[in-house]
Design an enzyme around this catalytic site. Structure first.
Site, short mmCIF file in Angstrom:
data_model
loop_
_atom_site.label_atom_id
_atom_site.label_comp_id
_atom_site.label_asym_id
_atom_site.label_seq_id
_atom_site.Cartn_x
_atom_site.Cartn_y
_atom_site.Cartn_z
N GLY A 52 -51.89 -54.25 71.56
CA GLY A 52 -52.22 -55.48 72.53
C GLY A 52 -53.64 -55.25 73.51
N GLU A 68 -57.18 -57.76 68.22
CA GLU A 68 -56.36 -56.79 68.40
C GLU A 68 -55.76 -56.21 66.91
OE1 GLU A 68 -55.45 -54.89 71.05
OE2 GLU A 68 -56.94 -55.96 72.18
N GLU A 72 -56.63 -52.46 65.00
CA GLU A 72 -55.39 -51.50 64.83
C GLU A 72 -55.26 -51.27 63.32
OE1 GLU A 72 -54.13 -50.05 67.13
OE2 GLU A 72 -54.69 -51.23 68.82
N PRO A 89 -42.23 -61.15 86.71
CA PRO A 89 -43.44 -60.33 87.66
C PRO A 89 -43.66 -58.89 87.69
CG PRO A 89 -42.12 -61.95 88.66
CD PRO A 89 -41.30 -61.94 87.36
N GLU A 121 -52.68 -42.26 69.36
CA GLU A 121 -52.55 -42.24 67.92
C GLU A 121 -51.70 -43.63 67.70
OE1 GLU A 121 -49.66 -38.68 68.20
OE2 GLU A 121 -48.99 -39.72 66.38
#
Lengths: 233, 233
Positions: A52, A68, A72, A89, A121
């Site tokens: 992400g 993303e 990937e 939070p 990796e």
DNA sequence: CCCGAATAGTGTGATATGTACACCAAGGAT
DNA sequence: ATCCTTGGTGTACATATCACACTATTCGGG
């Protein structure tokens, strides 16, 4: 002074960082697997995490997720849906970070994992044998993803996204059994499948150690989703 | 220099504003209604909008939603679930704003609508007769909420959240018909209900223009959710 | 050839669920 | 008593689910 686009002060309110994380699920080696990256930097350096990154200024959340995903896996043409937004939070030691989690579902023959710029990796992990300590709250995100996939199996054709273009019915059944984590009766499975009318035979067969298995493909005119006929739990 | 909590620079990445908006649904006047507020300030001043506000520094997304809910209705003890996160770049003229939408479901006898600090007034609107132009992308959010509620009716006991503690079966049926937007067969409805085993009779009756109707209540030991027995759409 | 193993594919009976429609029950008003 | 209004129940047929048994097709070995 009246607020307008020119004089609006966005810093008037708390502004958290926002990431889009993508849970990429596929079937490999008779297993339901998820692509995880080993983080190269603090926080959680050396830990496995869901790929992400921060949402950029002029992209939608979905576009961020697709970016993303491409980084990937090299592809973007896969099933993708928003999962849930995690925003407790303290979930990220860096600062206040809200994560919009997405679920990508694809067949193993479609993608080529690679580590993006922030990872040491990338590796496939079994959803049933994950690393002992994942980064952030990613164990919860993965749990949510599996639940969502199982749920979606019941009403939608998402399961077929995990399979190659052509498959045998025993392969389809094995896929369902892996995802659901339970055995299914072959005869009943076939009957439900026939009733659903979402696959069609290709006319070809695949050699096996026994009887050859007929190859099927997902029908392009199949309904993508259905409604139940219940009213109560 | 290695990043740590002390020297992390959150401004390195885009930081949007984040709001939590709450779609508050209830049944009133034989209608499925949503609480909307009339915005008092730009942008969309004078337009009706879903109540919501910016997420604060030390609260979770859910807490933000509950805070907004309390501000608009005076209560927080209602059914609440996260709906979806909306984050298209141009959805808010002020700046980049991501909204985590929540769905609250409650019975009408539980709440007392009031306008929060940022609204000129608050009012119930029929989900089937909404204002002509809602603020932001709130029409999409409301659409999503209705779809979610209908979907949840099938598998969960959420529908009962819309009703008072005690109700007659014709009232329950009317509620379902209003939400689903379709008529249901009374006999079939009652049979499905009996089979689900989620309500119990109170032993009391309510006077009507005809035969008195037996009062029921939701069983505390009822299953909250069920799984389907399907595998395909 | 037959047999067994491995794998694919099909059928049956009992039970549950869904659907449409008809009919009965209980009150009030005339 | 009848009619209207509202609540409540039953039936027949179709469809779906589940558990279990059985058949079909290949391959390899004796």
């Amino acid at each position: 002074m009246l607020e307008t686009a020119e004089n609006y002060d966005a810093s008037k309110y708390e502004r958290p960082s926002v990431t889009a994380d993508v849970v990429i699920l596929t079937l490999r080696e008779q297993d339901l697997q998820v692509l995880l990256i080993k983080r190269a930097r603090w926080p959680y350096d050396g830990s496995w995490a869901i790929p992400g990154g921060f949402v950029e200024k002029d992209e939608s959340l979905r576009q961020a997720a697709l970016r993303e995903l491409r980084e990937e896996t090299g592809v973007t043409d896969v099933y993708l849906e928003q999962l849930y937004t995690f925003g407790d939070p303290g979930r990220d030691p860096r600062t206040r970070v809200i994560t919009v989690a997405y679920l990508a579902v694809t067949s193993a023959d479609q993608i080529d994992p690679r580590a993006g710029s922030d990872a040491a990796e990338a590796r496939w992990w079994s959803m049933y044998a994950l690393p002992p300590s994942l980064a952030f709250d990613h164990d919860q995100i993965l749990d949510y993803a599996l639940t969502r996939l199982r749920y979606k199996l019941e009403y939608t054709a998402v399961g077929f996204q995990l399979l190659p273009k052509e498959f045998t019915l025993p392969e389809l059944q094995a896929a369902y059994e892996i995802i659901l984590g339970e055995m299914l009766d072959k005869g009943n499975f076939r009957k439900k499948l026939a009733r659903a009318n979402v696959v069609e035979p290709t006319g070809q067969y695949r050699q096996t150690a026994g009887r050859p298995a007929e190859l099927y493909r997902y029908r392009q005119d199949a309904v993508a989703e259905t409604r139940a006929r219940r009213l109560f739990p």
